[in-house]
Design a protein around this motif. Structure first.
Motif, PDB file in Angstrom:
ATOM      1  N   PRO A 165      -2.830  -2.854  15.649  1.00 55.46           N
ATOM      2  CA  PRO A 165      -3.252  -1.624  14.956  1.00 55.46           C
ATOM      3  C   PRO A 165      -3.137  -1.729  13.440  1.00 55.46           C
ATOM      4  CG  PRO A 165      -1.830  -1.119  16.821  1.00 55.46           C
ATOM      5  CD  PRO A 165      -1.753  -2.594  16.624  1.00 55.46           C
ATOM      6  N   TYR A 200      -9.464   3.886  16.197  1.00 55.64           N
ATOM      7  CA  TYR A 200      -9.305   2.469  15.902  1.00 55.64           C
ATOM      8  C   TYR A 200     -10.292   1.599  16.688  1.00 55.64           C
ATOM      9  CZ  TYR A 200      -4.983   3.190  13.259  1.00 55.64           C
ATOM     10  OH  TYR A 200      -4.064   3.554  12.318  1.00 55.64           O
ATOM     11  N   LEU A 253      -6.071  -1.293  10.652  1.00 52.56           N
ATOM     12  CA  LEU A 253      -5.925  -0.339   9.556  1.00 52.56           C
ATOM     13  C   LEU A 253      -6.128  -1.010   8.207  1.00 52.56           C
ATOM     14  CD1 LEU A 253      -5.161   2.618   8.893  1.00 52.56           C
ATOM     15  CD2 LEU A 253      -2.785   1.861   8.737  1.00 52.56           C
TER      16      LEU A 253
END
Length: 334
Positions: A74, A54, A78
């Protein structure tokens, strides 16, 4: 999003929805040897998602890195609504150039979330010495030069844990010192202790204000509580009240642990410690739920077990018949 050093991200809710601080902040986990537990904590942080994939993980030792609490970051990465970039080298009229040479143009807004610098301009020079990011404060509260100490600083900490209980403990300690009911080490001894802390931080962490103020909440509050006289007596509770000892040692480090005894003791502290889980989830139980949710949950396993037992009994029966010649006799007679 530009990040100078990267970070590891944790969520407020841990496994099974348990508040993260209930899991991470207890006396048992804080007593475990860090050298042995480092791999476990590393893999646990990366269990939900790999920080390197990430673009978040720092480019240095795992235990010299910082944690950030975010439930959303996160997911945003994504989904592609947030991109992680390295540190900015220079801003242009409508864009920015990053340290890796990449360029981003047509920027509308820049939000600087770079932290803050602390200073004490309202005090005479020399009362609190600040060397770069490092304040010369004993336990990050008391100046090292004042003797007697008539000044205390509240809130100048970067805790691994909740801040409000620490502020309360600092205020309790300061009030006891001012009232003459708590004695500090001499000015020279305070300076010696602060110098050792500074040397430790310089050797083990990067040059950042975050690390100069970093503390571990349980150990820090225990040190202040020992000065006040309200540190929980674990050995006493181990022998006199094992249930309470278990909740103190293995349960979440709630602030009422430091209200069991000594100045400021509270009669309801024991009950509050033993019912912390009930108090945590009570506000969220706004409707009756969960009834019947496990009904039939293991029916498939029960059926499989029955079928397996039937097959095993059949095979054992056939083995018995063959071993005793019953099937051979039957075949010959036919």
């Amino acid at each position: 999003m530009s990040s100078r050093r990267g970070t590891y991200v944790i969520q407020r809710a841990a496994d099974h929805g348990v508040p993260f601080d209930h899991v991470a902040l207890n006396r048992f986990s804080m007593k475990l040897p860090w050298n042995l537990m480092r791999p476990r904590f590393f893999h646990r942080l990366n269990r939900r998602y790999n920080h390197a994939n990430y673009g978040l993980s720092p480019n240095k030792r795992f235990d010299a890195s910082v944690l950030t609490i975010s439930d959303d970051l996160p997911n945003r990465i994504l989904l592609g609504t947030v991109n992680i970039k390295c540190n900015v080298r220079v801003f242009k009229a409508d864009g920015a150039t990053f340290e890796d040479g990449s360029v981003l143009n047509d920027i509308d807004v820049v939000i600087l979330a770079t932290g803050f610098n602390f200073d004490f301009p309202f005090l005479d020079d020399g009362i609190i010495n600040v060397d770069g990011h490092f304040p010369y404060l004993y336990e990050l509260v008391f100046p090292t030069k004042l003797n007697p100490c008539t000044l205390g600083v509240v809130g100048l900490v970067q805790p691994f844990g909740a801040l409000p209980p620490i502020l309360e403990m600092q205020a309790r300690c300061i009030s006891r010192v001012f009232a003459g009911k708590c004695e500090l080490p001499s000015a020279s001894k305070r300076l010696e202790i602060v110098e050792k802390r500074k040397d430790f931080i310089t050797r083990n962490f990067v040059d950042s204000r975050r690390y100069s103020l970093q503390i571990y909440s349980i150990q820090y509050m225990d040190r202040l509580a020992a000065m006040i006289g309200c540190k929980p007596n674990l050995w006493k509770h181990f022998f006199s009240d094992p249930k309470l000892w278990y909740n103190i040692y293995f349960g979440p480090a709630t602030p009422v642990q430091w209200r069991l005894n000594g100045p400021g003791a509270w009669n309801g502290a024991k009950s509050a410690i033993e019912t912390v889980e009930e108090h945590t989830y009570f506000p969220m139980k706004t409707r009756k739920s969960g009834e019947g949710e496990t009904e039939g949950l293991y029916d498939g396993w029960i059926q499989l077990f029955k079928k397996t037992c039937s097959v095993v009994l059949l095979l054992l029966s056939l083995r018995h018949l063959v071993a005793n010649g019953y099937i051979t006799s039957f075949v010959k007679s036919v």
